[in-house]
Design a protein around this motif. Structure first.
Motif, PDB file in Angstrom:
ATOM      1  N   GLY A  70      96.787   4.548 -22.752  1.00 38.42           N
ATOM      2  CA  GLY A  70      96.149   5.756 -23.247  1.00 38.42           C
ATOM      3  C   GLY A  70      96.746   6.987 -22.597  1.00 38.42           C
ATOM      4  O   GLY A  70      97.179   6.953 -21.446  1.00 38.42           O
ATOM      5  N   LYS A  71      96.789   8.104 -23.337  1.00 35.06           N
ATOM      6  CA  LYS A  71      97.355   9.353 -22.820  1.00 35.06           C
ATOM      7  C   LYS A  71      96.253  10.197 -22.180  1.00 35.06           C
ATOM      8  O   LYS A  71      96.089  11.380 -22.500  1.00 35.06           O
ATOM      9  N   THR A  72      95.508   9.572 -21.287  1.00 39.38           N
ATOM     10  CA  THR A  72      94.414  10.253 -20.605  1.00 39.38           C
ATOM     11  C   THR A  72      94.552  10.054 -19.098  1.00 39.38           C
ATOM     12  O   THR A  72      94.856   8.956 -18.640  1.00 39.38           O
ATOM     13  N   LEU A  73      94.327  11.145 -18.352  1.00 34.87           N
ATOM     14  CA  LEU A  73      94.288  11.091 -16.894  1.00 34.87           C
ATOM     15  C   LEU A  73      92.855  11.327 -16.450  1.00 34.87           C
ATOM     16  O   LEU A  73      92.127  12.099 -17.069  1.00 34.87           O
ATOM     17  N   ALA A  74      92.448  10.690 -15.385  1.00 32.81           N
ATOM     18  CA  ALA A  74      91.126  10.945 -14.801  1.00 32.81           C
ATOM     19  C   ALA A  74      91.292  11.843 -13.591  1.00 32.81           C
ATOM     20  O   ALA A  74      92.267  11.726 -12.839  1.00 32.81           O
ATOM     21  N   PHE A  75      90.336  12.758 -13.416  1.00 31.06           N
ATOM     22  CA  PHE A  75      90.319  13.633 -12.242  1.00 31.06           C
ATOM     23  C   PHE A  75      88.958  13.449 -11.584  1.00 31.06           C
ATOM     24  O   PHE A  75      87.940  13.852 -12.126  1.00 31.06           O
ATOM     25  N   ALA A  76      88.948  12.792 -10.418  1.00 27.05           N
ATOM     26  CA  ALA A  76      87.700  12.468  -9.724  1.00 27.05           C
ATOM     27  C   ALA A  76      87.455  13.468  -8.608  1.00 27.05           C
ATOM     28  O   ALA A  76      88.288  13.623  -7.706  1.00 27.05           O
ATOM     29  N   VAL A  77      86.320  14.175  -8.672  1.00 27.83           N
ATOM     30  CA  VAL A  77      85.997  15.209  -7.681  1.00 27.83           C
ATOM     31  C   VAL A  77      84.620  14.941  -7.077  1.00 27.83           C
ATOM     32  O   VAL A  77      83.779  14.287  -7.700  1.00 27.83           O
ATOM     33  N   PRO A  78      84.365  15.456  -5.861  1.00 25.13           N
ATOM     34  CA  PRO A  78      83.107  15.155  -5.171  1.00 25.13           C
ATOM     35  C   PRO A  78      81.855  15.769  -5.792  1.00 25.13           C
ATOM     36  O   PRO A  78      80.762  15.254  -5.596  1.00 25.13           O
ATOM     37  N   ASP A  79      81.980  16.878  -6.512  1.00 23.90           N
ATOM     38  CA  ASP A  79      80.781  17.547  -7.023  1.00 23.90           C
ATOM     39  C   ASP A  79      81.178  18.453  -8.185  1.00 23.90           C
ATOM     40  O   ASP A  79      81.651  19.564  -7.988  1.00 23.90           O
ATOM     41  N   ILE A  80      80.950  17.987  -9.419  1.00 24.60           N
ATOM     42  CA  ILE A  80      81.399  18.756 -10.585  1.00 24.60           C
ATOM     43  C   ILE A  80      80.592  20.034 -10.768  1.00 24.60           C
ATOM     44  O   ILE A  80      80.984  20.918 -11.537  1.00 24.60           O
ATOM     45  N   LYS A  81      79.459  20.163 -10.050  1.00 23.73           N
ATOM     46  CA  LYS A  81      78.673  21.397 -10.140  1.00 23.73           C
ATOM     47  C   LYS A  81      79.318  22.532  -9.344  1.00 23.73           C
ATOM     48  O   LYS A  81      78.943  23.690  -9.512  1.00 23.73           O
ATOM     49  N   GLN A  82      80.281  22.188  -8.497  1.00 26.43           N
ATOM     50  CA  GLN A  82      80.984  23.194  -7.705  1.00 26.43           C
ATOM     51  C   GLN A  82      81.916  24.003  -8.605  1.00 26.43           C
ATOM     52  O   GLN A  82      82.825  23.438  -9.230  1.00 26.43           O
ATOM     53  N   PRO A  83      81.737  25.320  -8.695  1.00 26.47           N
ATOM     54  CA  PRO A  83      82.608  26.132  -9.560  1.00 26.47           C
ATOM     55  C   PRO A  83      84.090  25.990  -9.241  1.00 26.47           C
ATOM     56  O   PRO A  83      84.926  26.049 -10.135  1.00 26.47           O
ATOM     57  N   PHE A  84      84.414  25.781  -7.975  1.00 27.14           N
ATOM     58  CA  PHE A  84      85.815  25.649  -7.586  1.00 27.14           C
ATOM     59  C   PHE A  84      86.493  24.517  -8.344  1.00 27.14           C
ATOM     60  O   PHE A  84      87.636  24.657  -8.814  1.00 27.14           O
ATOM     61  N   PHE A  85      85.803  23.384  -8.484  1.00 25.74           N
ATOM     62  CA  PHE A  85      86.421  22.245  -9.158  1.00 25.74           C
ATOM     63  C   PHE A  85      86.618  22.512 -10.647  1.00 25.74           C
ATOM     64  O   PHE A  85      87.517  21.939 -11.275  1.00 25.74           O
ATOM     65  N   GLY A  86      85.784  23.364 -11.215  1.00 25.37           N
ATOM     66  CA  GLY A  86      85.994  23.755 -12.601  1.00 25.37           C
ATOM     67  C   GLY A  86      87.324  24.474 -12.769  1.00 25.37           C
ATOM     68  O   GLY A  86      88.068  24.237 -13.728  1.00 25.37           O
ATOM     69  N   GLU A  87      87.650  25.356 -11.811  1.00 27.90           N
ATOM     70  CA  GLU A  87      88.913  26.091 -11.866  1.00 27.90           C
ATOM     71  C   GLU A  87      90.104  25.148 -11.690  1.00 27.90           C
ATOM     72  O   GLU A  87      91.126  25.290 -12.369  1.00 27.90           O
ATOM     73  N   VAL A  88      89.967  24.180 -10.790  1.00 25.46           N
ATOM     74  CA  VAL A  88      91.049  23.211 -10.576  1.00 25.46           C
ATOM     75  C   VAL A  88      91.250  22.368 -11.830  1.00 25.46           C
ATOM     76  O   VAL A  88      92.380  22.099 -12.258  1.00 25.46           O
ATOM     77  N   LEU A  89      90.137  21.957 -12.442  1.00 21.86           N
ATOM     78  CA  LEU A  89      90.221  21.117 -13.634  1.00 21.86           C
ATOM     79  C   LEU A  89      90.912  21.840 -14.785  1.00 21.86           C
ATOM     80  O   LEU A  89      91.717  21.243 -15.504  1.00 21.86           O
TER      81      LEU A  89
END
Length: 342
Positions: A70-89
């Motif tokens: 599949g042409k999908t990558l997973a990105f596992a982060v400690p807390d998706i509610k953190q705005p910072f991880f939204g920017e990284v994603l």
């Protein structure tokens, strides 16, 4: 014909080739992320622009049948509610999309079996690979057998990290800025999470204070989760010790320090200087705007994604990890302390 329910014909790679007057194989190389060194940058840009203009979308089902992955990558982060991880994603998604991949977000905090699930998805060819942000040692061990399809960011085992942050330099900037202003009673508002990145921030903070000859006090250190009420109460305890400045592990904790100061009747920065960490957009919504350490989320997301895509393409990995440089952004939340301490 009015009222027709016919759908628009599917745009194919052949349509893009005709539009750009290049071969279909050239279009395929560009849109599948395999054009580096084989197609000129100008032609790559021409093909991408034409594909976007025509509304080309890759046939994911056909790609999966052809490649078995599949042409999908997973990105596992400690807390998706953190705005910072939204920017990284967002940065990771854009980098992945440029090479025909999509990104699946995984929250490791709410799923104790996240690493087992991702390893199973990699082995089952449901995803091509994954990026894991700040995995613990237990999770790292599970990824050993699929390490050729995994990139770790701020790993608990530094030798396994593909991408890290320049925490030492960042804390040197924070302490240097506050001491240059004349602060000597500097508190540390830590994030209460068992992650190496936060342990490193504490160690670096203390080491830099010692290096410049500033004494500290155990009472000048408190920790909290990002829950706003819990963080506000923790910040109050820290402020009441008499510190004149607070270095926070996160901008959200800095926001709680603002809230605590307001409830205690203190003004920022006249009676309390505050420094954050991350530099999310929220930092500029605070009044006064927050002095904080900037983590370039775009660089971080793109670098981690590109490392993974290079691995999947069989390219040799760099011999050294990438260390993303951080910088202190000085705004209005830090000034010289009053001569009379509160």
């Amino acid at each position: 014909m009015a009222g027709s329910d016919k759908t628009s014909p599917l745009v194919t790679s052949l349509d893009v080739a005709r539009e750009t007057n290049v071969s279909q194989s050239t279009v395929s190389l560009v849109l599948n992320g395999k054009a580096e060194g084989r197609v000129s940058p100008a032609t790559r840009e021409l093909v991408r622009e034409a594909a976007a203009r025509l509304g080309y979308r890759p046939n994911v089902s056909a790609q999966t049948l052809r490649t078995g992955v599949g042409k999908t990558l997973a990105f596992a982060v400690p807390d998706i509610k953190q705005p910072f991880f939204g920017e990284v994603l967002v940065a990771a998604e854009i980098a992945a999309r440029e090479q025909g991949y999509s990104v699946l977000l995984v929250d490791t905090m709410t799923d104790p079996l996240w690493s087992e699930r991702l390893v199973g998805m990699i082995r089952g060819r449901m995803i091509a690979g994954c990026i894991t942000y700040s995995p613990d040692a237990e999770a790292e061990a599970r990824f050993v057998d699929v390490s050729d399809r995994v990139v770790m960011v701020e790993s608990d085992t530094p030798a396994l990290s593909g991408v890290d942050l320049s925490i030492d330099a960042a804390m040197k900037s924070v302490v240097g800025h506050l001491t240059d202003l004349g602060h000597r009673k500097i508190g540390h508002f830590a994030a209460e999470y068992p992650k190496l990145t936060f342990r490193n921030r504490r160690v670096s903070f203390l080491a830099e204070l010692e290096r410049v000859g500033i004494k500290t006090n155990p009472q000048w250190h408190v920790a909290s989760t990002f829950d706003i009420d819990a963080a506000t109460e923790a910040a109050k305890r820290l402020i009441e010790t008499g510190v004149t400045a607070i270095a926070c592990d996160d901008d959200l904790l800095a926001g709680a320090a603002y809230r605590a100061a307001r409830q205690l009747g203190l003004s920022i920065p006249n009676e309390l200087s505050v420094v954050g960490f991350n530099d999310i957009e929220f930092a500029r919504l605070l009044a006064p705007e927050l002095t904080t350490v900037n983590i370039p989320a775009d660089t971080l997301g793109r670098e981690a994604t590109q490392r993974l895509l290079n691995k999947l393409a069989g390219k040799a990995a760099p011999s050294k990890r990438t260390v993303v440089k951080l910088r202190l952004i000085v705004r209005q939340s830090t000034v010289r302390p009053r001569t009379t301490e509160f």
